[in-house]
Design a protein around this motif. Structure first.
Motif, PDB file in Angstrom:
ATOM      1  N   PRO A   1      15.364 -35.781  14.379  1.00  0.00           N
ATOM      2  CA  PRO A   1      15.661 -35.265  15.719  1.00  0.00           C
ATOM      3  C   PRO A   1      17.144 -35.016  15.979  1.00  0.00           C
ATOM      4  O   PRO A   1      17.508 -34.540  17.056  1.00  0.00           O
ATOM      5  CB  PRO A   1      15.141 -36.370  16.632  1.00  0.00           C
ATOM      6  CG  PRO A   1      15.365 -37.616  15.840  1.00  0.00           C
ATOM      7  CD  PRO A   1      15.118 -37.239  14.398  1.00  0.00           C
ATOM      8  N   GLU A   2      17.997 -35.380  15.031  1.00  0.00           N
ATOM      9  CA  GLU A   2      19.449 -35.190  15.178  1.00  0.00           C
ATOM     10  C   GLU A   2      20.002 -35.974  16.364  1.00  0.00           C
ATOM     11  O   GLU A   2      20.983 -35.586  16.986  1.00  0.00           O
ATOM     12  CB  GLU A   2      19.790 -33.702  15.309  1.00  0.00           C
ATOM     13  CG  GLU A   2      19.283 -32.868  14.140  1.00  0.00           C
ATOM     14  CD  GLU A   2      19.577 -31.393  14.294  1.00  0.00           C
ATOM     15  OE1 GLU A   2      20.717 -30.985  13.992  1.00  0.00           O
ATOM     16  OE2 GLU A   2      18.654 -30.664  14.728  1.00  0.00           O
ATOM     17  N   ARG A   3      19.333 -37.090  16.663  1.00  0.00           N
ATOM     18  CA  ARG A   3      19.798 -38.014  17.696  1.00  0.00           C
ATOM     19  C   ARG A   3      19.063 -39.335  17.484  1.00  0.00           C
ATOM     20  O   ARG A   3      18.135 -39.429  16.689  1.00  0.00           O
ATOM     21  CB  ARG A   3      19.554 -37.483  19.112  1.00  0.00           C
ATOM     22  CG  ARG A   3      18.095 -37.175  19.424  1.00  0.00           C
ATOM     23  CD  ARG A   3      17.815 -37.263  20.923  1.00  0.00           C
ATOM     24  NE  ARG A   3      17.935 -38.644  21.403  1.00  0.00           N
ATOM     25  CZ  ARG A   3      18.187 -38.976  22.668  1.00  0.00           C
ATOM     26  NH1 ARG A   3      18.376 -38.035  23.576  1.00  0.00           N
ATOM     27  NH2 ARG A   3      18.261 -40.247  23.039  1.00  0.00           N
ATOM     28  N   GLU A   4      19.469 -40.357  18.231  1.00  0.00           N
ATOM     29  CA  GLU A   4      18.844 -41.662  18.106  1.00  0.00           C
ATOM     30  C   GLU A   4      17.478 -41.695  18.804  1.00  0.00           C
ATOM     31  O   GLU A   4      17.283 -41.062  19.837  1.00  0.00           O
ATOM     32  CB  GLU A   4      19.736 -42.745  18.728  1.00  0.00           C
ATOM     33  CG  GLU A   4      21.057 -42.962  17.997  1.00  0.00           C
ATOM     34  CD  GLU A   4      20.850 -43.574  16.632  1.00  0.00           C
ATOM     35  OE1 GLU A   4      20.252 -44.662  16.543  1.00  0.00           O
ATOM     36  OE2 GLU A   4      21.283 -42.941  15.639  1.00  0.00           O
TER      37      GLU A   4
ATOM     38  N   ARG B   1      14.807 -30.902   9.797  1.00  0.00           N
ATOM     39  CA  ARG B   1      15.045 -30.643  11.212  1.00  0.00           C
ATOM     40  C   ARG B   1      14.026 -29.636  11.738  1.00  0.00           C
ATOM     41  O   ARG B   1      13.402 -28.916  10.960  1.00  0.00           O
ATOM     42  CB  ARG B   1      16.478 -30.135  11.403  1.00  0.00           C
ATOM     43  CG  ARG B   1      17.512 -31.214  11.091  1.00  0.00           C
ATOM     44  CD  ARG B   1      18.907 -30.647  10.929  1.00  0.00           C
ATOM     45  NE  ARG B   1      19.901 -31.706  10.783  1.00  0.00           N
ATOM     46  CZ  ARG B   1      20.116 -32.410   9.680  1.00  0.00           C
ATOM     47  NH1 ARG B   1      19.391 -32.160   8.591  1.00  0.00           N
ATOM     48  NH2 ARG B   1      21.030 -33.355   9.640  1.00  0.00           N
ATOM     49  N   PHE B   2      13.873 -29.603  13.066  1.00  0.00           N
ATOM     50  CA  PHE B   2      12.859 -28.719  13.638  1.00  0.00           C
ATOM     51  C   PHE B   2      13.081 -27.268  13.221  1.00  0.00           C
ATOM     52  O   PHE B   2      12.120 -26.538  12.936  1.00  0.00           O
ATOM     53  CB  PHE B   2      12.845 -28.824  15.168  1.00  0.00           C
ATOM     54  CG  PHE B   2      11.715 -28.061  15.797  1.00  0.00           C
ATOM     55  CD1 PHE B   2      10.464 -28.627  15.938  1.00  0.00           C
ATOM     56  CD2 PHE B   2      11.906 -26.744  16.245  1.00  0.00           C
ATOM     57  CE1 PHE B   2       9.400 -27.917  16.499  1.00  0.00           C
ATOM     58  CE2 PHE B   2      10.850 -26.026  16.807  1.00  0.00           C
ATOM     59  CZ  PHE B   2       9.601 -26.614  16.932  1.00  0.00           C
ATOM     60  N   ALA B   3      14.324 -26.843  13.176  1.00  0.00           N
ATOM     61  CA  ALA B   3      14.628 -25.457  12.793  1.00  0.00           C
ATOM     62  C   ALA B   3      14.082 -25.129  11.409  1.00  0.00           C
ATOM     63  O   ALA B   3      13.735 -23.972  11.138  1.00  0.00           O
ATOM     64  CB  ALA B   3      16.131 -25.219  12.840  1.00  0.00           C
ATOM     65  N   GLU B   4      13.999 -26.139  10.543  1.00  0.00           N
ATOM     66  CA  GLU B   4      13.528 -25.908   9.177  1.00  0.00           C
ATOM     67  C   GLU B   4      12.008 -25.791   9.090  1.00  0.00           C
ATOM     68  O   GLU B   4      11.484 -25.220   8.128  1.00  0.00           O
ATOM     69  CB  GLU B   4      14.017 -27.046   8.272  1.00  0.00           C
ATOM     70  CG  GLU B   4      15.535 -27.148   8.173  1.00  0.00           C
ATOM     71  CD  GLU B   4      15.948 -28.394   7.413  1.00  0.00           C
ATOM     72  OE1 GLU B   4      15.630 -28.492   6.207  1.00  0.00           O
ATOM     73  OE2 GLU B   4      16.582 -29.285   8.023  1.00  0.00           O
TER      74      GLU B   4
ATOM     75  N   PHE C   1      11.815 -24.925  20.691  1.00  0.00           N
ATOM     76  CA  PHE C   1      11.893 -23.486  20.404  1.00  0.00           C
ATOM     77  C   PHE C   1      13.064 -22.829  21.137  1.00  0.00           C
ATOM     78  O   PHE C   1      13.612 -21.824  20.676  1.00  0.00           O
ATOM     79  CB  PHE C   1      10.586 -22.795  20.767  1.00  0.00           C
ATOM     80  CG  PHE C   1       9.490 -22.999  19.762  1.00  0.00           C
ATOM     81  CD1 PHE C   1       9.672 -22.654  18.426  1.00  0.00           C
ATOM     82  CD2 PHE C   1       8.272 -23.545  20.153  1.00  0.00           C
ATOM     83  CE1 PHE C   1       8.655 -22.834  17.496  1.00  0.00           C
ATOM     84  CE2 PHE C   1       7.249 -23.726  19.225  1.00  0.00           C
ATOM     85  CZ  PHE C   1       7.443 -23.374  17.895  1.00  0.00           C
ATOM     86  N   ALA C   2      13.456 -23.387  22.300  1.00  0.00           N
ATOM     87  CA  ALA C   2      14.561 -22.827  23.076  1.00  0.00           C
ATOM     88  C   ALA C   2      15.896 -22.979  22.349  1.00  0.00           C
ATOM     89  O   ALA C   2      16.858 -22.254  22.654  1.00  0.00           O
ATOM     90  CB  ALA C   2      14.630 -23.488  24.447  1.00  0.00           C
ATOM     91  N   ARG C   3      15.973 -23.883  21.390  1.00  0.00           N
ATOM     92  CA  ARG C   3      17.208 -24.084  20.628  1.00  0.00           C
ATOM     93  C   ARG C   3      17.358 -23.056  19.503  1.00  0.00           C
ATOM     94  O   ARG C   3      18.401 -23.000  18.855  1.00  0.00           O
ATOM     95  CB  ARG C   3      17.230 -25.496  20.032  1.00  0.00           C
ATOM     96  CG  ARG C   3      17.328 -26.612  21.061  1.00  0.00           C
ATOM     97  CD  ARG C   3      17.397 -27.978  20.384  1.00  0.00           C
ATOM     98  NE  ARG C   3      17.709 -29.032  21.337  1.00  0.00           N
ATOM     99  CZ  ARG C   3      16.815 -29.737  22.006  1.00  0.00           C
ATOM    100  NH1 ARG C   3      15.525 -29.499  21.805  1.00  0.00           N
ATOM    101  NH2 ARG C   3      17.179 -30.668  22.856  1.00  0.00           N
ATOM    102  N   LEU C   4      16.312 -22.277  19.277  1.00  0.00           N
ATOM    103  CA  LEU C   4      16.305 -21.342  18.158  1.00  0.00           C
ATOM    104  C   LEU C   4      16.414 -19.903  18.655  1.00  0.00           C
ATOM    105  O   LEU C   4      16.218 -19.613  19.819  1.00  0.00           O
ATOM    106  CB  LEU C   4      15.014 -21.514  17.346  1.00  0.00           C
ATOM    107  CG  LEU C   4      14.676 -22.948  16.904  1.00  0.00           C
ATOM    108  CD1 LEU C   4      13.345 -22.964  16.183  1.00  0.00           C
ATOM    109  CD2 LEU C   4      15.791 -23.512  16.035  1.00  0.00           C
ATOM    110  N   LYS C   5      16.708 -19.016  17.743  1.00  0.00           N
ATOM    111  CA  LYS C   5      16.741 -17.583  18.032  1.00  0.00           C
ATOM    112  C   LYS C   5      15.736 -16.885  17.117  1.00  0.00           C
ATOM    113  O   LYS C   5      15.759 -17.121  15.905  1.00  0.00           O
ATOM    114  CB  LYS C   5      18.143 -17.022  17.820  1.00  0.00           C
ATOM    115  CG  LYS C   5      19.220 -17.665  18.679  1.00  0.00           C
ATOM    116  CD  LYS C   5      18.992 -17.404  20.159  1.00  0.00           C
ATOM    117  CE  LYS C   5      20.119 -18.069  20.992  1.00  0.00           C
ATOM    118  NZ  LYS C   5      19.875 -17.915  22.439  1.00  0.00           N
ATOM    119  N   PRO C   6      14.860 -16.032  17.665  1.00  0.00           N
ATOM    120  CA  PRO C   6      14.714 -15.761  19.108  1.00  0.00           C
ATOM    121  C   PRO C   6      14.041 -16.922  19.820  1.00  0.00           C
ATOM    122  O   PRO C   6      13.277 -17.670  19.213  1.00  0.00           O
ATOM    123  CB  PRO C   6      13.825 -14.522  19.132  1.00  0.00           C
ATOM    124  CG  PRO C   6      12.991 -14.653  17.887  1.00  0.00           C
ATOM    125  CD  PRO C   6      13.886 -15.272  16.867  1.00  0.00           C
TER     126      PRO C   6
END
Length: 234
Positions: A45-48, A69-72, A102-107
């Motif tokens: 999650p790139e956080r605790e 990571r989610f993007a992957e 999904f909002a962290r990704l493009k598109p």
């Protein structure tokens, strides 16, 4: 209809506070039958992860350190659920987290642009108003074995929810997620009758039985007036 029973585990309860998804579990149903296909992934999650969340699902920061990571995994995850109806217990929670990811990704994408969403909690509340309708309560109500559920886990909860959902929405009295249909003894198992099974035998009354029935209706009419049964059977 293709349905995906889905559950997630997260670092906390609110994506608006930066909390992230750490596990996704999905079980596929086709025409209300388990196909044996599933999707399952743990995510860094790139956080605790909050301690309170760890006490619920048991997934630690150390365990997640080397996970993707989610993007992957976003594209493969979206490909699995695309076009399906998602069945989620308390759907607003999981959809909110997925949309946040999904909002962290493009598109930027939204779940409802790719899937229908069915909230099994809303169905349970309509069917059992005023009662507990969390997954454990529904398991007890419908006789679904959740003895392996010591901690929450996305895939296990999705499998259990698939059992509960089919019982909750009718049409089956039991379910096994084993696509072969050979459930273990004591487990729930769907067994559909083959489409080419022999037609049910229709047993009709004999002439003697019909005559006796008419005589009985004559007596009813003599005592009480018109008989609704004669109108129904004429």
């Amino acid at each position: 209809m293709r349905q995906i029973v889905l559950d997630t585990e997260t670092t906390g309860i609110d994506p608006a506070e930066g909390h992230r998804i750490i596990e996704i579990g999905c079980v596929e149903l086709m025409e209300r039958q388990p196909t044996g296909r599933h999707y399952h992934v743990y995510i860094n999650p790139e956080r605790e992860v909050e301690e309170e969340a760890i006490s619920i699902h048991g997934i630690t920061n150390e365990f997640l350190a080397d996970k993707p990571r989610f993007a992957e995994i976003a594209n493969e995850f979206l490909a699995f659920i695309d076009g399906a109806e998602l069945v989620i217990h308390n759907a607003a929670f999981d959809v909110g987290f997925m949309d946040s990811e999904f909002a962290r990704l493009k598109p930027v994408r939204k779940v409802v642009e790719h899937c229908g969403v069915l909230d099994s909690l809303a169905i349970a509340r309509r069917k059992h108003p005023g009662q507990k309708n969390n997954l454990d309560a529904l398991c007890k109500r419908y006789g679904v074995d959740n003895s392996n559920r010591e901690l929450h886990g996305a895939l296990l909860d999705a499998e259990i929810l698939a059992d509960v959902f089919l019982l909750l929405t009718g049409g089956q009295t039991a379910l096994s997620l084993d696509a072969s249909g050979d459930g273990e003894e004591g487990s729930l198992a769907i067994r559909r009758l083959p489409a080419d099974r022999p037609a049910l035998k229709v047993v009709r009354a004999t002439a003697e039985e019909t005559s006796a029935h008419d005589e009985f209706l004559d007596l009813v009419e003599k005592a009480a007036g018109a008989s609704v049964w004669r109108g129904a059977t004429s």
